[in-house]
Write a protein that holds these residues in place. Structure first.
Motif, mmCIF file in Angstrom:
data_model
loop_
_atom_site.group_PDB
_atom_site.id
_atom_site.type_symbol
_atom_site.label_atom_id
_atom_site.label_comp_id
_atom_site.label_asym_id
_atom_site.label_seq_id
_atom_site.Cartn_x
_atom_site.Cartn_y
_atom_site.Cartn_z
ATOM 1 N N ASP A 358 0.908 -1.165 0.014
ATOM 2 C CA ASP A 358 -0.090 0.035 -0.055
ATOM 3 C C ASP A 358 0.845 0.966 0.114
ATOM 4 N N ASN A 359 2.120 1.160 -0.650
ATOM 5 C CA ASN A 359 3.094 2.395 -0.526
ATOM 6 C C ASN A 359 2.428 3.362 -0.900
ATOM 7 N N ALA A 360 1.870 3.170 -2.251
ATOM 8 C CA ALA A 360 1.245 4.605 -3.037
ATOM 9 C C ALA A 360 0.382 5.366 -1.888
ATOM 10 N N ARG A 361 0.119 4.870 -0.885
ATOM 11 C CA ARG A 361 -0.516 5.958 -0.040
ATOM 12 C C ARG A 361 -0.070 7.308 0.507
ATOM 13 N N GLU A 362 1.385 6.948 0.322
ATOM 14 C CA GLU A 362 2.287 8.214 0.860
ATOM 15 C C GLU A 362 2.166 9.108 -0.344
ATOM 16 N N MET A 363 2.391 8.630 -1.461
ATOM 17 C CA MET A 363 2.320 9.484 -2.661
ATOM 18 C C MET A 363 0.968 10.222 -2.736
ATOM 19 N N GLU A 364 -0.098 9.626 -2.416
ATOM 20 C CA GLU A 364 -1.567 10.218 -2.437
ATOM 21 C C GLU A 364 -1.541 11.357 -1.313
ATOM 22 N N MET A 365 -0.893 11.100 -0.190
ATOM 23 C CA MET A 365 -1.122 12.102 0.663
ATOM 24 C C MET A 365 -0.319 13.465 0.557
ATOM 25 N N MET A 366 0.980 13.163 -0.020
ATOM 26 C CA MET A 366 1.795 14.158 -0.420
ATOM 27 C C MET A 366 1.200 15.024 -1.315
ATOM 28 N N VAL A 367 0.412 14.786 -2.359
ATOM 29 C CA VAL A 367 -0.379 15.485 -2.960
ATOM 30 C C VAL A 367 -1.525 16.067 -2.245
ATOM 31 N N ASN A 368 -2.408 15.342 -1.480
ATOM 32 C CA ASN A 368 -3.316 15.793 -0.704
ATOM 33 C C ASN A 368 -2.911 17.077 0.356
ATOM 34 N N TYR A 369 -1.643 17.137 0.531
ATOM 35 C CA TYR A 369 -1.060 17.990 1.540
ATOM 36 C C TYR A 369 -0.393 19.116 0.651
ATOM 37 N N GLY A 370 -0.490 19.087 -0.436
ATOM 38 C CA GLY A 370 0.063 20.243 -1.064
ATOM 39 C C GLY A 370 0.938 20.241 -2.074
ATOM 40 N N MET A 371 1.615 19.016 -2.569
ATOM 41 C CA MET A 371 2.594 18.816 -3.561
ATOM 42 C C MET A 371 2.186 18.481 -4.923
ATOM 43 N N SER A 372 2.563 18.856 -5.776
ATOM 44 C CA SER A 372 2.097 18.518 -7.101
ATOM 45 C C SER A 372 2.414 17.124 -7.361
ATOM 46 N N LEU A 374 3.218 15.906 -10.153
ATOM 47 C CA LEU A 374 4.427 15.506 -10.773
ATOM 48 C C LEU A 374 5.954 15.928 -10.058
ATOM 49 N N ASP A 375 5.705 16.561 -8.954
ATOM 50 C CA ASP A 375 7.111 16.669 -8.104
ATOM 51 C C ASP A 375 6.782 15.395 -7.409
ATOM 52 N N VAL A 376 5.884 14.835 -6.637
ATOM 53 C CA VAL A 376 5.673 13.586 -6.030
ATOM 54 C C VAL A 376 6.512 12.547 -6.935
ATOM 55 N N LEU A 377 5.902 12.317 -8.153
ATOM 56 C CA LEU A 377 6.525 11.398 -9.113
ATOM 57 C C LEU A 377 8.215 11.467 -9.099
ATOM 58 N N LYS A 378 8.579 12.692 -9.369
ATOM 59 C CA LYS A 378 9.992 12.850 -9.205
ATOM 60 C C LYS A 378 10.659 12.558 -8.170
ATOM 61 N N ALA A 379 10.133 12.754 -6.952
ATOM 62 C CA ALA A 379 10.770 12.432 -5.621
ATOM 63 C C ALA A 379 10.608 10.894 -5.562
ATOM 64 N N ALA A 380 9.885 10.024 -6.060
ATOM 65 C CA ALA A 380 9.525 8.893 -5.844
ATOM 66 C C ALA A 380 10.731 7.891 -6.788
ATOM 67 N N THR A 381 11.136 8.708 -7.660
ATOM 68 C CA THR A 381 12.040 8.310 -8.656
ATOM 69 C C THR A 381 13.292 8.860 -8.866
ATOM 70 N N ALA A 382 13.752 9.655 -9.805
ATOM 71 C CA ALA A 382 14.776 10.207 -9.648
ATOM 72 C C ALA A 382 15.307 10.892 -8.587
ATOM 73 N N THR A 413 0.844 11.720 -13.687
ATOM 74 C CA THR A 413 1.168 13.045 -13.595
ATOM 75 C C THR A 413 -0.124 14.013 -13.228
ATOM 76 N N GLN A 414 -1.340 13.714 -13.631
ATOM 77 C CA GLN A 414 -2.546 14.209 -13.538
ATOM 78 C C GLN A 414 -3.254 13.820 -12.364
ATOM 79 N N ASP A 415 -3.415 12.556 -12.129
ATOM 80 C CA ASP A 415 -4.073 11.699 -11.018
ATOM 81 C C ASP A 415 -3.078 10.978 -10.467
#
Length: 435
Positions: A358-372, A374-382, A413-415
């Protein structure tokens, strides 16, 4: 009728060998040939920084050999083409804060996992956690402490690397370092020496020995608890002195290991940043002054939003129905302040507190808390690849890097919730999941 027990044993042995052979063919060293060539044709490619359309990716053996617009790619004659319509191809996600040897606290409290569950049981469960993690598209994890299971994380990493079990690439911290008297389990008769969830080390000599011993036994990372809940009223307070933390960093750095710090108090975070740690985990009580210091020293924050959210729900908070707890409001504010202060952010959720996979839960919350997204995906990869010194091998879809690739239905990047719709998982050129 008399049955020869040898024949029973031989039958059982044959069944076991067949199972192991099948397992290896799917996941192990006897799996796909290293010269297998794939051409991946998704609708979109997120390369770790930018989203592209009408791109293709060629994989040969363990590595990516070509990336670019479809009309610029020469498809090898022996290639296996994987059409991925409607999907986005991404680098395999990198989990920044995991505990594969823990399972959700609403199943078994942390104290009971450390004190009552045998290491063999915990390792057996961790093999399932590892499989669930890689199938969810997380092909690398930074596992920050075995939590009382000694160096079982080192063995788990070796089993994955040797193809014995399926799982992500692992960076492991072993036992982690604590100041005597600060950690847990707690609440027992002082006459009893209760096993701890990490290793105590105090003063120059003990710190030298503990850090070097952990490195010698396989730790890729040295994790230190710069503060913990040991104040007069059970509140979080600093543990190690600045001088002790600097010593830990000095010893670890001389062997090429980074130091990461659990810290949630302003003073614990300040000492950790001044000492030269590479990342601070949690950071709940971050102040503008501390965040400014972190940004100046290029110390990244791994906010672990999902862990606190999960624990509050275990304690009775009905998310979406009840008013938001003060702890969540504070966490939102500190996360927003970190964004505004341009503190580098690591994507990592403290998974193990909640279910592996359920690791994607953190990415969803980062977006919910104000991060874009695209930036969350960048953080989780490169981003995570660079922070964890893996960027020469992982984190981008780029020729010459390892073929750790995933595809998801839709455009994350959109959802960002599209990160849950994993279709393809490839690690080192081997397919672990396929649509």
């Amino acid at each position: 009728m008399c049955v020869n027990p040898f024949h029973k044993f031989r039958g059982l042995l044959s069944a076991v060998l067949c199972f192991l052979l099948a397992f290896q063919v799917c996941f192990g060293q006897n799996g796909p040939k290293t010269d297998t060539v794939f051409v991946l044709k998704p609708s979109r490619v997120f390369d770790g920084n930018t989203l592209h359309t009408n791109w293709e990716v060629v994989v040969q053996g363990e590595f990516i050999t070509a990336v670019g617009p479809a009309n610029s790619i020469t498809i090898p004659a022996n290639a296996r083409v994987l059409d991925l319509p409607g999907q986005t191809l991404l680098p395999g996600f990198i989990e920044g804060h995991s505990h594969l040897l823990l399972h959700p606290y609403n199943e078994t409290p942390w104290n009971d996992q450390v004190l009552k569950e045998a290491d063999a049981l915990r390792v057996a469960r961790a093999t399932v956690h590892a499989r669930n993690t890689v199938l969810a598209g997380f092909t690398t994890v930074r596992d920050l402490g075995s939590e009382g299971a000694e160096y079982a994380d080192v063995g788990l990493k070796q089993a994955i690397d040797q193809g014995i079990i399926p799982g992500p690439r692992m960076l492991v911290a072993g036992k982690a370092l604590i100041a005597t008297g600060s950690y847990g389990p707690k609440g027992f008769d002082p006459a009893f020496e209760v096993p701890q969830g990490a290793e105590a080390a105090d003063g120059i000599d003990a710190i030298y020995r503990a850090v070097r011993d952990q490195i010698g036994k396989g730790a890729d990372i040295v994790k230190v608890y710069a503060d913990y809940r040991w104040g007069p009223n059970g509140e979080a307070m600093p543990t190690f002195t600045l001088a002790e933390l600097k010593l830990i960093v000095e010893i670890a750095s001389s062997s090429g290991r980074p130091v990461v710090a659990h810290a949630s108090t302003p003073e614990g975070m300040r000492r950790a940043a001044e000492a030269g740690v590479e990342t601070i985990e949690h950071g709940d009580g971050a102040t503008p002054e501390v965040l400014k210091l972190m940004a100046k020293k290029d110390v990244a924050l791994c906010p672990t939003l999902a862990a606190g959210d999960a624990i509050l729900q275990y304690n009775g908070w009905r998310k979406g129905q009840d008013a938001e707890p003060a702890r969540i409001t504070q966490k939102r504010a500190s996360f927003k302040a970190a964004l505004q202060a341009r503190v580098p952010l690591v994507m990592g959720g403290d998974v193990g507190v909640y279910p592996h996979g359920d690791n994607a839960r953190e990415m969803e919350m980062m977006v919910n808390y104000g991060m874009s997204a695209l930036d969350v995906l960048k953080a989780a990869t490169a981003g995570n690849a660079k922070r964890f010194h893996l960027d020469q091998r992982l984190g981008m879809i780029k020729a010459g890097l390892l073929a750790d690739l995933i595809s998801v239905t839709g455009d994350p990047t959109q959802d960002i919730s599209a990160t849950r719709k994993v279709q393809l998982v490839m690690k080192g050129g081997q397919i672990f999941r396929q649509p």
